[in-house]
Design a protein around this motif. Sequence first.
Motif, mmCIF file in Angstrom:
data_model
loop_
_atom_site.group_PDB
_atom_site.id
_atom_site.type_symbol
_atom_site.label_atom_id
_atom_site.label_comp_id
_atom_site.label_asym_id
_atom_site.label_seq_id
_atom_site.Cartn_x
_atom_site.Cartn_y
_atom_site.Cartn_z
ATOM 1 N N VAL A 1 -68.483 -22.115 -48.327
ATOM 2 C CA VAL A 1 -67.592 -21.079 -47.801
ATOM 3 C C VAL A 1 -67.964 -20.801 -46.345
ATOM 4 O O VAL A 1 -69.133 -20.861 -45.978
ATOM 5 C CB VAL A 1 -67.677 -19.786 -48.662
ATOM 6 N N SER A 2 -66.936 -20.579 -45.513
ATOM 7 C CA SER A 2 -67.223 -20.243 -44.122
ATOM 8 C C SER A 2 -66.395 -19.028 -43.729
ATOM 9 O O SER A 2 -65.360 -18.748 -44.325
ATOM 10 C CB SER A 2 -66.901 -21.427 -43.202
ATOM 11 N N CYS A 3 -66.897 -18.286 -42.734
ATOM 12 C CA CYS A 3 -66.174 -17.105 -42.268
ATOM 13 C C CYS A 3 -65.389 -17.487 -41.018
ATOM 14 O O CYS A 3 -65.962 -17.932 -40.027
ATOM 15 C CB CYS A 3 -67.158 -15.983 -41.964
ATOM 16 N N LEU A 4 -64.065 -17.351 -41.083
ATOM 17 C CA LEU A 4 -63.228 -17.811 -39.969
ATOM 18 C C LEU A 4 -63.051 -16.746 -38.897
ATOM 19 O O LEU A 4 -63.094 -17.021 -37.714
ATOM 20 C CB LEU A 4 -61.854 -18.223 -40.484
ATOM 21 N N ARG A 5 -62.771 -15.532 -39.298
ATOM 22 C CA ARG A 5 -62.546 -14.472 -38.318
ATOM 23 C C ARG A 5 -62.527 -13.129 -39.005
ATOM 24 O O ARG A 5 -62.487 -13.046 -40.237
ATOM 25 C CB ARG A 5 -61.221 -14.694 -37.586
ATOM 26 N N ARG A 6 -62.552 -12.078 -38.187
ATOM 27 C CA ARG A 6 -62.395 -10.743 -38.766
ATOM 28 C C ARG A 6 -61.150 -10.094 -38.156
ATOM 29 O O ARG A 6 -60.696 -10.483 -37.085
ATOM 30 C CB ARG A 6 -63.639 -9.901 -38.565
ATOM 31 N N ALA A 7 -60.633 -9.104 -38.880
ATOM 32 C CA ALA A 7 -59.430 -8.412 -38.427
ATOM 33 C C ALA A 7 -59.755 -7.614 -37.168
ATOM 34 O O ALA A 7 -60.912 -7.282 -36.926
ATOM 35 C CB ALA A 7 -58.911 -7.498 -39.525
ATOM 36 N N PRO A 8 -58.726 -7.308 -36.352
ATOM 37 C CA PRO A 8 -58.960 -6.563 -35.107
ATOM 38 C C PRO A 8 -59.772 -5.282 -35.316
ATOM 39 O O PRO A 8 -60.543 -4.898 -34.460
ATOM 40 C CB PRO A 8 -57.553 -6.236 -34.618
ATOM 41 N N LEU A 9 -59.629 -4.646 -36.468
ATOM 42 C CA LEU A 9 -60.374 -3.410 -36.716
ATOM 43 C C LEU A 9 -61.705 -3.670 -37.419
ATOM 44 O O LEU A 9 -62.345 -2.749 -37.907
ATOM 45 C CB LEU A 9 -59.517 -2.432 -37.523
ATOM 46 N N GLY A 10 -62.115 -4.952 -37.485
ATOM 47 C CA GLY A 10 -63.439 -5.279 -38.019
ATOM 48 C C GLY A 10 -63.452 -5.698 -39.483
ATOM 49 O O GLY A 10 -64.308 -6.445 -39.922
ATOM 50 N N ASP A 11 -62.516 -5.199 -40.253
ATOM 51 C CA ASP A 11 -62.447 -5.486 -41.684
ATOM 52 C C ASP A 11 -60.980 -5.574 -42.053
ATOM 53 O O ASP A 11 -60.182 -4.823 -41.495
ATOM 54 C CB ASP A 11 -63.140 -4.342 -42.462
ATOM 55 N N PRO A 12 -60.554 -6.417 -42.974
ATOM 56 C CA PRO A 12 -61.297 -7.425 -43.725
ATOM 57 C C PRO A 12 -61.610 -8.679 -42.887
ATOM 58 O O PRO A 12 -61.318 -8.719 -41.700
ATOM 59 C CB PRO A 12 -60.313 -7.758 -44.845
ATOM 60 N N ARG A 13 -62.209 -9.676 -43.547
ATOM 61 C CA ARG A 13 -62.493 -10.955 -42.899
ATOM 62 C C ARG A 13 -61.784 -12.087 -43.648
ATOM 63 O O ARG A 13 -61.469 -11.950 -44.821
ATOM 64 C CB ARG A 13 -63.991 -11.239 -42.900
ATOM 65 N N VAL A 14 -61.573 -13.172 -42.921
ATOM 66 C CA VAL A 14 -60.953 -14.349 -43.538
ATOM 67 C C VAL A 14 -62.039 -15.370 -43.837
ATOM 68 O O VAL A 14 -62.846 -15.695 -42.961
ATOM 69 C CB VAL A 14 -59.917 -15.012 -42.604
ATOM 70 N N TYR A 15 -62.067 -15.861 -45.070
ATOM 71 C CA TYR A 15 -63.018 -16.901 -45.463
ATOM 72 C C TYR A 15 -62.257 -18.148 -45.851
ATOM 73 O O TYR A 15 -61.170 -18.073 -46.423
ATOM 74 C CB TYR A 15 -63.876 -16.423 -46.644
ATOM 75 N N GLU A 16 -62.844 -19.306 -45.530
ATOM 76 C CA GLU A 16 -62.231 -20.565 -45.942
ATOM 77 C C GLU A 16 -63.079 -21.150 -47.062
ATOM 78 O O GLU A 16 -64.302 -21.251 -46.939
ATOM 79 C CB GLU A 16 -62.158 -21.544 -44.768
ATOM 80 N N LEU A 17 -62.397 -21.480 -48.167
ATOM 81 C CA LEU A 17 -63.104 -22.142 -49.260
ATOM 82 C C LEU A 17 -62.098 -22.914 -50.104
ATOM 83 O O LEU A 17 -60.935 -22.506 -50.218
ATOM 84 C CB LEU A 17 -63.877 -21.136 -50.131
#
Lengths: 629, 78
Positions: B41-57
Amino acid sequence: MEPVPAGIRLGLLGSPNSGKTTLFNALTGLRAKVGNYPGVTVERREGTAQIDGTRVEVIDLPGTYGLDAMSPDEAVVTQVLRGTAPGIAAPEGLVLTVDACSLERSLWLVAQALRLELPTCLVLTMTDELAARGGQLDLERLRAALGVPVVGVVGHRGVGLDAVRDLLRSPSSWERPVLLPPEDPAERQDWMTSVLERVVVRRPGSDRTTAAIDAVVLHPVWGSVLFATVMVFFFQLIFAWAAPAMDAIDAGVGALASASRAALGPGLLSAFVADGLIAGVGSVVIFLPQIVLVFAVLHLLEDVGYMARAAFVVDRLMGRLGLEGRAFVALLSSYACAVPGIMAARTVPSPRHRLVTILVAPLMTCSARLPVYALLIGAFVPATLAWGPLGWQGLTLLGLYVLGAVAALVAAAVLNRTVLRGESMPFILELPPYRIPPLRLWLSQVWGAASAFLRRAGTIILIASMVLWVLLSFPRMEAPAGTTESEAARLALEQSFAGRLGHAIEPAIAPLGFDWKIGVGLVASLAAREVIVATLAQVYAATEDDEVSLRDAVRADRDPRTGERVFTPATVASLLVFFVFALQCTSTLAVMRRETNSWRWPAFAFGYLLALAYGASFLTYRIVDALSS
Amino acid sequence: MSDIPLSQLPVGGAGLVVRVEAPGPIGGRLADLGFLPGTPVSCLRRAPLGDPRVYELRGTQICLRSQQAVQIRVRVDG
C-alpha cells in the motif's frame, strides 16, 4: 388468460464503479423499474432483457465491496441473493461484474459470492482500460480457476455483450465450481493469491492519465479553486439558469388555466379544472427543470469521476458534522429547492448519512422562501444603509440564510448522535479512474430520475395540492351584491375550511405573535411556502400582482379589538424565523416519502422542524417584543 | 523495518499491511477493500484540509479518514 412464459431471474452484483450500471443498461435498455426494498432506503432496480425470445429479469443489486460486513440496510443484498428477502423471489443465477483493473481486490467479493452456491458467471469489464495500462489477464485460466464462465467486455462500446447475452439465457447450464473458495479470511486470501498467480499475465501499471489529471484536480490550491468553481457553477445552474424554464412552465400553466376558465365559463367545474387540476399538475411539473439539471450535472460529474474527488476535497468539513463529502452537493442543491436536493442525496452511499442529509436538507434556504422574505423584509425592514454599502434589508436576508445553514449543520450533528446513533460503517470512497461516460447511460440516468419523481412523488404532490384547493375553496358562498371582486375573494377565503382552520389554530399560534390571517397563510403555504404571499394578498383583499398594495396593507393592519398593529417588529421577526425552520412544503414531504420509502421519516422531519420553528419563533417574539417595548 | 499506523505513512511512502486492528464490521469492510496482511500500500496524497488521504492498493485508489487509517498497521523500511 394464457400463462405468461416464466422468465429467468438473475442478480447483478459488483462493487461500485465496476461497470455494473453500464452493463445493466446495455442489457435492459430504458425499461428499469425503480423502487425500494421493504423497510430500508436502499434503491431497488429491476429490468427486463429479451434475448432471442427468452425473458430475462435482471435485478441490479446495490454496489458492494463484500457480502460479510454489512450495515442492516446493505444486508438486503444477501437477503435477496439467498431468497430470504420478503416478497422477492431468489434469482436463479448471479452475474458478477468485476473491473479488470481491480481483479486483485475484487476476488474477495467473488469468493464470497461463489459461496452463495448460485449458478454464477463473471463479466470482466473495462478490458480496454486494462490493455491501455499494459495489463493482461488469461481469461481461460480465470475460468478454470474459478470454475465459472468468464466473459470480457467493454461495456460502453458493446464489445463482448453478445457473448454475455448468449450466456444469460441458460444459467442452469453454467459451469459450477468443483470446490468452493474457503470461508476463513486467511484461507480466502491464500486462495486469492493462488488464483492471481495463475491468471495475471502482466499487472496493469498505474493509470497515467488519471494521475496527471489528479495532480491538478486534487492539488491543495488548484483543487480547492476547482471545487469552489464547480460548486458555484452548479449553484448558479439550479438557482438562476433553471428559472427561465420554470417561468415558462408557470406562464404556460397560467395560460392553460385562463383558457380553460374562458372555455368553461364561471362555476364549480371551471374552478376545479383551472385552480385545482391544472394548477395541481403545474405544481408537479414546475420541479422538472431543476431536477433534470441537477441530475444531468450530478451524473455527469459522477460518471466522469469528479464527484468522488469533490467529496474527497470537502470531506473534512462534512466529517465534523457527522456527514460525508458527498452530502455537500445535496445540501447545496437544497438552496435552490429541497426536492432535487433530497433526491441528490442518493449519491451518498451510506444509508445512515443519506438519511441525515435528507432530514436536514429542508433547513437550507430554498428559493420558495424568497418571496416570503421579500414581502416581510420589504415591508418592515428599513431600506437604509447599515454599515458601508451594506443595507439592513440585505443583512437581514443574509442573516436568515446563515440561520438556516447553521441550523442544518447543528441538526445533522444532533441527529447523528441521537435518533440515528449506532455504529456507522467507515467513510469509504474509491477514486475511480477518469472516464468518458457513454451518452446513452447519462441520458438514461437523467430520464430515470425525472420519471421516478413524476411517478412516485408527483402523484402525492398532485393529491396534496387538490386537497389544499378544496380547503381554500369550500364551503362556497355567494358574495353579497355590490362587493368588489377582491372583497368577495377575501370573504370566500374567510368562510372556507382553510379560513376556519386559521381561526381554529389562532390560540396555538398567538404565543408566536400570529393572528388568524397569518394562520390561514400558514395553512395555505403547506402547498408551497410562497403561496402564503398570495393568500395574505387575498386575506387583505389586496390585488395579488400588486406587491406595493399588499405591503401597505400588512403595514397598516390593526387588531380590531386592541387597535394595535398586527405586524409588530416582534411578529415580523417571529414569522421570518418560523419560515427559516418550518417544513411548510408538501412536495418536500412527498419526495422524502419517495426516497425513504416510508411516511415515518417525512413525519419525523415535519415534527422536529415544526417544534424547532415553534420554539425559535416563540423565543424570537418574546425577545424582540421585550427589546422594542 | 518497523510497524507504524497507516495514518503515519508519509505522502509518497509505501509499506506492507501487517494487520487490521479495527473491530467487527469496520475491520470486515477494510478487508473488503483489500486491506489484507501482506498487501503493498502507498499513500498518494492528502486532501487540501489534511484529511482524508488517498491510498493505492490492489490496483485501486481508496480514500480513508485518519480515524480508520490509524487502525491499520503497515510495515515500512527503515
